[in-house]
Design a protein around this motif. Structure first.
Motif, mmCIF file in Angstrom:
data_model
loop_
_atom_site.group_PDB
_atom_site.id
_atom_site.type_symbol
_atom_site.label_atom_id
_atom_site.label_comp_id
_atom_site.label_asym_id
_atom_site.label_seq_id
_atom_site.Cartn_x
_atom_site.Cartn_y
_atom_site.Cartn_z
ATOM 1 N N MET A 1 1.658 -0.759 2.833
ATOM 2 C CA MET A 1 0.236 -1.584 2.770
ATOM 3 C C MET A 1 -0.285 -2.381 1.627
ATOM 4 N N ILE A 2 -0.460 -1.594 0.285
ATOM 5 C CA ILE A 2 -1.662 -2.052 -1.057
ATOM 6 C C ILE A 2 -0.060 -2.951 -1.281
ATOM 7 N N MET A 3 0.908 -3.295 -1.519
ATOM 8 C CA MET A 3 1.627 -4.291 -2.046
ATOM 9 C C MET A 3 1.666 -5.714 -1.051
ATOM 10 N N GLY A 4 1.234 -5.045 0.088
ATOM 11 C CA GLY A 4 1.457 -6.444 1.133
ATOM 12 C C GLY A 4 -0.413 -6.717 1.650
ATOM 13 N N ILE A 5 -1.858 -6.263 1.074
ATOM 14 C CA ILE A 5 -2.320 -6.742 0.430
ATOM 15 C C ILE A 5 -2.228 -7.443 -1.210
ATOM 16 N N PHE A 6 -1.681 -6.827 -1.572
ATOM 17 C CA PHE A 6 -2.033 -7.745 -3.083
ATOM 18 C C PHE A 6 -0.669 -8.804 -2.715
ATOM 19 N N ASP A 7 0.442 -9.150 -2.082
ATOM 20 C CA ASP A 7 1.118 -10.805 -1.436
ATOM 21 C C ASP A 7 0.473 -11.526 -1.346
ATOM 22 N N VAL A 8 -0.077 -10.952 0.245
ATOM 23 C CA VAL A 8 -1.162 -12.071 1.229
ATOM 24 C C VAL A 8 -2.378 -12.930 -0.343
ATOM 25 N N SER B 1 -6.995 1.581 -6.489
ATOM 26 C CA SER B 1 -7.918 2.015 -6.238
ATOM 27 C C SER B 1 -7.973 1.884 -4.139
ATOM 28 N N ILE B 2 -7.862 0.844 -4.267
ATOM 29 C CA ILE B 2 -7.597 0.376 -2.179
ATOM 30 C C ILE B 2 -7.064 0.795 -1.866
ATOM 31 N N GLY B 3 -5.470 1.176 -2.849
ATOM 32 C CA GLY B 3 -5.056 2.688 -2.295
ATOM 33 C C GLY B 3 -5.391 4.275 -1.951
ATOM 34 N N ILE B 4 -5.647 4.257 -2.288
ATOM 35 C CA ILE B 4 -6.664 5.334 -2.584
ATOM 36 C C ILE B 4 -7.353 5.785 -1.141
ATOM 37 N N VAL B 5 -8.361 4.740 -0.818
ATOM 38 C CA VAL B 5 -8.896 4.265 0.452
ATOM 39 C C VAL B 5 -8.421 4.683 1.378
ATOM 40 N N THR C 1 -13.303 11.238 -7.349
ATOM 41 C CA THR C 1 -12.355 11.750 -8.128
ATOM 42 C C THR C 1 -11.392 11.304 -8.288
ATOM 43 N N MET C 2 -10.266 10.414 -7.599
ATOM 44 C CA MET C 2 -9.334 10.084 -7.973
ATOM 45 C C MET C 2 -9.092 8.692 -8.626
ATOM 46 N N ILE C 3 -10.181 7.840 -7.816
ATOM 47 C CA ILE C 3 -10.995 6.370 -8.510
ATOM 48 C C ILE C 3 -10.773 6.499 -9.980
ATOM 49 N N ASN C 4 -11.938 7.135 -10.015
ATOM 50 C CA ASN C 4 -12.673 7.542 -11.337
ATOM 51 C C ASN C 4 -11.026 7.733 -12.537
ATOM 52 N N VAL C 5 -10.396 9.225 -12.399
ATOM 53 C CA VAL C 5 -9.083 9.565 -12.673
ATOM 54 C C VAL C 5 -8.884 8.438 -13.091
ATOM 55 N N LEU C 6 -7.939 7.718 -11.818
ATOM 56 C CA LEU C 6 -7.462 5.921 -12.589
ATOM 57 C C LEU C 6 -8.208 4.695 -13.213
ATOM 58 N N LEU C 7 -9.568 4.740 -13.465
ATOM 59 C CA LEU C 7 -9.931 3.977 -13.747
ATOM 60 C C LEU C 7 -9.674 4.859 -15.628
ATOM 61 N N PHE C 8 -10.564 5.837 -15.859
ATOM 62 C CA PHE C 8 -10.019 6.644 -17.489
ATOM 63 C C PHE C 8 -8.627 6.804 -18.056
ATOM 64 N N VAL C 9 -8.737 6.274 -16.908
ATOM 65 C CA VAL C 9 -6.266 5.937 -17.700
ATOM 66 C C VAL C 9 -6.522 4.849 -17.945
ATOM 67 N N LEU D 1 1.838 6.481 -7.132
ATOM 68 C CA LEU D 1 2.245 6.908 -6.650
ATOM 69 C C LEU D 1 1.195 8.262 -6.923
ATOM 70 N N GLY D 2 1.475 8.495 -7.544
ATOM 71 C CA GLY D 2 0.634 9.666 -8.080
ATOM 72 C C GLY D 2 -0.921 9.910 -7.389
ATOM 73 N N ALA D 3 -1.466 9.464 -7.580
ATOM 74 C CA ALA D 3 -3.034 9.292 -6.737
ATOM 75 C C ALA D 3 -2.388 9.097 -5.486
ATOM 76 N N ILE D 4 -2.258 8.783 -4.936
ATOM 77 C CA ILE D 4 -1.966 8.717 -3.546
ATOM 78 C C ILE D 4 -1.355 9.653 -2.262
ATOM 79 N N MET D 5 -0.214 10.245 -3.365
ATOM 80 C CA MET D 5 0.267 11.206 -3.179
ATOM 81 C C MET D 5 -0.619 12.746 -3.214
#
Length: 381
Positions: free
Chosen positions: A211-218, A342-346, A296-304, A253-257
């Motif tokens: 889904m997120i790859m499709g959204i990005f491509d569109v 972040s869209i993927g996490i949501v 928490t997960m979105i902020n982890v991505l931001l910090f990384v 992959l990691g955050a979504i899993m």
């Protein structure tokens, strides 16, 4: 008595692991004989100020000269003393200072000692850190910690073999798409076993990635393409867009899993303890769990992503490039990656609730209905 025996076995296991850990450190600290590159242990280091160096912005930095002596630890010249000099600056930007007791790799061969230092021998420090991580994982998490270590080893092996087999960048997106599936299967099945909640988390992860790859491509198709020239090391690569797609796949992959596993495991537990729970209640419970981990997960991505940008931002700002210019010209790819993941996490929250509910709740409903019909039939008889 049984509990005492179990505790006693655990203590013995921890003692054995601790002894193995220490033996590994001792072995790596004395493994110079395994290297074909000459290794020296520094026995004497004399440091003196040799002058000052003026930077491009007029800043002054002290320069140091080091007279170094060391003993060769391996090869045909083992035991011989070697002397050389090293020039370094205060910041260690180009060359670093060395200290007595350091073990260093020399720029020679097994037959020729060389005349300078190639770099520090750091395998002992790596062994200490890796071994300590494994040790505390097993102590804290037990069997699950051991499984975590195994999945990490398998994932590293799959990653290395995948890129080794690829050879070039011509099919990097196809290769990473396959690797992502392998990573997800190895991690989820290895850590959680073969259960419905595992398959629910796996299907959720793959669906959200698609889904997120499709959204990005569109979005890219209907807007201006990203300027991939700001990405590092891509000057001579013909397909930077595919490499960026591959980066999004693997880094998300990691955050979504994590989100998928947390929701799938929680909803599975709810259904186990309260089999009569309805879909609406299950959805509300999953949504509350998702709310707790989403931020928490979105902020982890931001910090990384942010910590990876610190050196680049500081270097450019030190050369009078404004922060706004850096954001506009140098980090659009990082920003885009952060937003897509972040869209993927949501999205993982409702998708995980739906997939888990269907896979766990629906079969139970059918079984209950079948059992009710069977009971009803027996009563009629």
């Amino acid at each position: 008595m049984l509990e005492f025996v179990k505790q006693s076995k655990k203590r013995k296991l921890y003692c054995i692991l601790g002894i193995l850990y220490l033996l590994c450190i001792i072995f790596v600290a004395n493994d110079a004989w395994l290297y074909s590159t000459p290794i020296a242990k520094l026995t004497k280091v004399e440091t003196s100020v040799s002058g000052e160096e003026t930077g491009t912005r007029g800043t002054k930095e002290k320069k140091y000269k080091q007279n170094i002596q060391g003993v060769i630890l391996n090869g045909e010249n083992k035991g011989k003393t070697i002397s050389f000099t090293n020039e370094c600056t205060y910041t260690g930007m180009m060359k670093q200072p060395y200290h007595k007791g350091d073990k260093v790799l020399l720029n020679g061969t097994s037959k020729r000692m060389g005349s300078g230092i190639r770099g520090l021998k750091r395998d002992t420090e790596l062994m200490i850190l890796i071994g300590f991580l494994m040790f505390i994982l097993i102590i804290v998490a037990g069997r699950q910690g051991a499984l975590t270590i195994l999945t990490v080893i398998f994932n590293v092996a799959v990653f290395a073999i995948g890129f080794w087999k690829a050879g070039d960048t011509s099919n990097v997106l196809e290769m990473c798409s396959r690797l992502v599936i392998l990573f997800a299967v190895i991690t989820l099945v290895g850590l959680n076993g073969i259960h419905k909640k595992t398959w629910a988390a796996l299907f959720t992860t793959l669906i959200v990635l698609v889904m997120i790859m499709g959204i990005f491509d569109v979005v890219i198709h209907h807007a201006e393409d990203l300027d991939y020239s700001t990405m590092e090391y891509l000057g001579s690569i013909e397909n930077p867009d595919e490499i960026f797609h591959a980066e999004i796949l693997i880094s998300g992959l990691g955050a979504i899993m994590d989100v998928a596993v947390a929701i799938a495991a929680s909803l599975s537990e709810i259904v186990e303890k309260k089999s009569e729970v309805i879909f609406l209640e299950l959805f509300k419970s999953g949504r509350e769990i998702g709310y707790d981990i989403m931020g928490t997960m979105i902020n982890v991505l931001l910090f990384v992503f942010g910590c990876g940008l610190i050196p680049m931002c500081l270097i450019r700002m030190n050369n009078d490039v404004s922060l706004i210019t850096i954001i506009k010209l140098h980090i659009p790819c990082e920003l885009c990656r952060f937003l897509v993941e972040s869209i993927g996490i949501v999205l993982a929250i409702p998708i995980s609730i739906l997939v888990t509910s269907v896979m766990i709740k629906v079969p139970r409903m059918f079984r209950r209905q079948k059992k009710a019909r069977k009971v009803q039939g027996e009563r009629k008889c």
